[in-house]
Write an enzyme that holds these catalytic residues in place. Structure first.
Site, PDB file in Angstrom:
ATOM      1  N   SER A  33       0.841  -1.212   0.000  1.00  0.00           N
ATOM      2  CA  SER A  33       0.000   0.000   0.000  1.00  0.00           C
ATOM      3  C   SER A  33       0.873   1.259   0.000  1.00  0.00           C
ATOM      4  CB  SER A  33      -0.886   0.027   1.249  1.00  0.00           C
ATOM      5  OG  SER A  33      -1.850  -0.984   1.192  1.00  0.00           O
ATOM      6  N   ARG A  37       1.550   4.277  -3.036  1.00  0.00           N
ATOM      7  CA  ARG A  37       1.301   5.687  -2.708  1.00  0.00           C
ATOM      8  C   ARG A  37       2.562   6.524  -2.848  1.00  0.00           C
ATOM      9  NH1 ARG A  37      -2.411   2.453  -0.502  1.00  0.00           N
ATOM     10  NH2 ARG A  37      -4.411   3.257   0.260  1.00  0.00           N
ATOM     11  N   SER A 178     -13.578   1.103   2.561  1.00  0.00           N
ATOM     12  CA  SER A 178     -12.536   0.852   1.563  1.00  0.00           C
ATOM     13  C   SER A 178     -11.518   1.979   1.539  1.00  0.00           C
ATOM     14  CB  SER A 178     -13.158   0.704   0.169  1.00  0.00           C
ATOM     15  OG  SER A 178     -12.137   0.755  -0.814  1.00  0.00           O
ATOM     16  N   GLN A 180      -9.206   2.074  -0.564  1.00  0.00           N
ATOM     17  CA  GLN A 180      -8.943   2.395  -1.975  1.00  0.00           C
ATOM     18  C   GLN A 180      -9.894   3.479  -2.459  1.00  0.00           C
ATOM     19  OE1 GLN A 180      -9.066  -1.321  -4.096  1.00  0.00           O
ATOM     20  NE2 GLN A 180      -7.127  -2.022  -3.223  1.00  0.00           N
ATOM     21  N   ASP A 331      -6.960  -8.040   4.485  1.00  0.00           N
ATOM     22  CA  ASP A 331      -6.200  -8.933   3.596  1.00  0.00           C
ATOM     23  C   ASP A 331      -5.712 -10.191   4.312  1.00  0.00           C
ATOM     24  OD1 ASP A 331      -6.511  -7.230   1.450  1.00  0.00           O
ATOM     25  OD2 ASP A 331      -4.658  -6.134   1.871  1.00  0.00           O
ATOM     26  N   LYS A 358     -12.269  -9.465  -3.610  1.00  0.00           N
ATOM     27  CA  LYS A 358     -10.805  -9.283  -3.623  1.00  0.00           C
ATOM     28  C   LYS A 358     -10.234  -9.948  -4.883  1.00  0.00           C
ATOM     29  CE  LYS A 358     -10.525  -6.855   0.081  1.00  0.00           C
ATOM     30  NZ  LYS A 358     -10.164  -5.437  -0.056  1.00  0.00           N
ATOM     31  N   ARG A 362     -12.651 -14.608  -1.881  1.00  0.00           N
ATOM     32  CA  ARG A 362     -11.821 -15.299  -0.878  1.00  0.00           C
ATOM     33  C   ARG A 362     -12.626 -16.163   0.083  1.00  0.00           C
ATOM     34  NH1 ARG A 362      -7.165 -10.659   0.025  1.00  0.00           N
ATOM     35  NH2 ARG A 362      -6.004 -11.272  -1.833  1.00  0.00           N
ATOM     36  N   ARG A 405      -2.619 -14.260  -2.181  1.00  0.00           N
ATOM     37  CA  ARG A 405      -2.733 -14.559  -0.743  1.00  0.00           C
ATOM     38  C   ARG A 405      -3.334 -15.946  -0.503  1.00  0.00           C
ATOM     39  NH1 ARG A 405      -1.041  -9.640   1.063  1.00  0.00           N
ATOM     40  NH2 ARG A 405      -2.072  -7.826   0.152  1.00  0.00           N
TER      41      ARG A 405
HETATM   42  C1  S3P Z   1      -5.639  -1.387   0.003  1.00  0.00           C
HETATM   43  C2  S3P Z   1      -6.903  -1.419   0.533  1.00  0.00           C
HETATM   44  C3  S3P Z   1      -7.672  -2.652   0.716  1.00  0.00           C
HETATM   45  C4  S3P Z   1      -6.785  -3.899   0.618  1.00  0.00           C
HETATM   46  C5  S3P Z   1      -5.828  -3.819  -0.529  1.00  0.00           C
HETATM   47  C6  S3P Z   1      -4.929  -2.611  -0.392  1.00  0.00           C
HETATM   48  C7  S3P Z   1      -4.963  -0.092  -0.172  1.00  0.00           C
HETATM   49  O1  S3P Z   1      -8.653  -2.736  -0.278  1.00  0.00           O
HETATM   50  O2  S3P Z   1      -7.585  -5.054   0.483  1.00  0.00           O
HETATM   51  O3  S3P Z   1      -5.024  -4.989  -0.598  1.00  0.00           O
HETATM   52  O4  S3P Z   1      -3.747  -0.067  -0.416  1.00  0.00           O
HETATM   53  O5  S3P Z   1      -5.644   0.934  -0.051  1.00  0.00           O
HETATM   54  P1  S3P Z   1     -10.107  -2.053  -0.099  1.00  0.00           P
HETATM   55  O6  S3P Z   1      -9.936  -0.598  -0.069  1.00  0.00           O
HETATM   56  O7  S3P Z   1     -10.894  -2.501  -1.309  1.00  0.00           O
HETATM   57  O8  S3P Z   1     -10.640  -2.633   1.178  1.00  0.00           O
END
Ligand code: S3P
Length: 456
Positions: A33, A37, A178, A180, A331, A358, A362, A405
């Site tokens: 993550s 970024r 989320s 993301q 995750d 995912k 999962r 995973r």
């Molecule tokens: C992530 C957010 C999570 C996670 C992903 C990485 C991120 O997803 O499952 O592996 O880096 O912001 P979601 O935002 O869909 O929960």
């Protein structure tokens, strides 16, 4: 436009029961993550960003390639430091080709946010797994900001982002927990006048907020009357390139940590792991199961808490994992299910609706794989129940459904099983954890190609 065209060779892997406990020290790769970024903020900052410890898994390399196509200069130095020469907020250029995000939901969704407030059209695609995943959750708030999208049915990749020249700041309440989606809106807010806010009822990972501040943006977090948090970024921000030190990924450390925790007599040290409280739900749960896990030498690196994880093996017992913990370990349910399979008693995991969307479904892939390995389990609409007996029969080949995973989790299960466990395709492990098998084998695991005996 098609999904990713480069076929990926299958790589079946197998892990055998270990004859001795795991021991030693191993450095897991950088946080996925934070790596995405760091590249993205570096690309829209002014000046140069030096990134230490960047994850060089395929997902992050997809982000780097996309940002290059958008005009940023990104180089991997011989010294291991990645250098990003940014174009400044709002300075990305229309890419000539299609941006292929491979297997990475984070790359695709965060980039959709960045692109939404640039007046250009960009085309995004991904592999078959990514092309199944929902993008409407990101497109919906970005459309309110003025962007438009042309996507396949169900709002899926491949899709075109048509960015807006006149972005509108919004306050958006997340309908799903989320990070993301939150991050996509905040990144779109960078090139938008005024204040762009995201309201989240359940706290998801906050790496975007922490890193935006590190690069000089004004980001506030305010508790609302109903207990939700409103996270806001001040738009038309000036970001300045900064050094970033990427901690070890707690989601990757989870695999050697669980392997050590379930194999009595093991002792493993994993130095330099990020322990941001919004990421450590697995470790809290393992402790409740009776695991001996210490966060040693706790320190702060580049605004993120970091520790050395020491894990000692023993007997674990089943627990009830509350739904409210899901965002902090979203995750980690596949590897937690493995810990539960090796434990004694029932483990109930709740609030898992997001696991259905995912890299694979999962809930379904874990339940099918555990059942194939002789573990009693049950998947509901958003729950997973695993009944551990302290003994895992194993002796099966598990379908991984293009999910890194799932592959790593079942390879860990094989170490504690009575007969080897194989996975049909371990190639996707490269998306997040390059060198996984070698690192695990260095601690005493037995993971190798499945058509030959696991390394002795
Ligand atoms: C992530 C957010 C999570 C996670 C992903 C990485 C991120 O997803 O499952 O592996 O880096 O912001 P979601 O935002 O869909 O929960």
């Amino acid at each position: 436009m098609s999904t990713s065209t480069v076929p990926r060779p299958h790589r079946a892997l197998r892990s055998g029961p270990v004859s001795a406990p795991l021991s030693g020290s191993a450095r897991v790769p950088g946080d996925k993550s934070i790596s995405h970024r760091a590249l993205m903020l570096g690309a829209v900052a002014s000046g140069v960003t030096e990134i230490h410890g960047l994850l060089t898994g395929e997902d992050v390399l997809r982000t780097a390639a996309a940002l290059r196509a958008l005009g940023a200069r990104i180089e991997a130095g011989a010294d291991g430091i990645w250098r990003v020469a940014g174009v400044g907020v709002g300075g990305l250029a229309e890419p000539e080709g299609v941006l292929d995000m491979g297997n990475s939901g984070t790359a695709a969704r965060l980039l959709m946010g960045l692109l939404a407030t640039h007046p250009m059209t960009a085309f995004l695609t991904g592999d078959a797994s990514l092309a199944r995943r929902p993008m409407v959750r990101v497109a919906a708030p970005l459309e309110r900001m003025g962007a438009s999208f042309v996507a396949r049915g169900g709002g899926r990749l491949p899709l075109a982002v048509i960015g807006t020249a006149r972005p509108i700041p919004i306050a958006y309440r997340l309908p799903v927990p989320s990070a993301q989606v939150k991050s996509a809106v905040l990144l779109a807010g960078l090139n938008t006048p005024g204040l762009t806010s995201v309201i989240e009822a359940e706290p998801s990972r906050d790496h975007t907020e922490l890193m935006l501040r590190h690069f000089g943006a004004t980001v506030t977090a305010e508790r609302m009357e109903d207990g939700a948090m409103a996270v806001s970024v001040a738009g038309e921000a000036e970001l300045t390139g900064r050094p970033v030190r990427v901690p070890g990924d707690p989601s990757s450390a989870a695999f050697p940590a669980v392997a050590a925790a379930v194999l009595p007599g093991s002792e493993v040290l994993l130095p330099g792991i990020g322990v941001n409280p919004r990421r450590t739900g697995l470790y809290e749960t393992l402790r409740e199961m009776g695991a001996d896990i210490a966060f040693e030498n706790l320190r702060e690196v580049g605004g993120e808490p970091v520790a050395d994880l020491r894990v000692r093996g023993g007997r674990l017992r089943g627990v009830d994992v509350p739904a409210g913990r899901a965002p902090s370990m979203i995750d980690e349910y596949p590897i937690l299910a493995v810990a539960a399979a090796c434990a004694e008693g029932e483990t109930v995991m709740r609030g898992l609706a997001e696991l259905r969307v995912k890299e694979s479904d999962r809930l379904a892939t874990m339940a099918a794989g555990l059942a194939a390995c002789g573990v009693s389990c049950e998947a509901g609409a958003e729950t997973l129940v695993v009944r551990g007996t302290g003994k895992v029969p194993g002796g099966a080949t598990v379908a991984t459904s293009m999910d890194h995973r799932i592959a790593m989790s079942f390879l860990v299960l094989g170490l504690g099983a009575q007969a080897p466990v194989a996975v049909d395709d371990g190639a996707f492990i490269e998306t997040s954890f390059p060198g996984f098998a070698a690192l695990m084998n260095g601690l005493g695991a037995r993971i190798g190609p499945s058509d030959t005996a696991p390394p002795a």
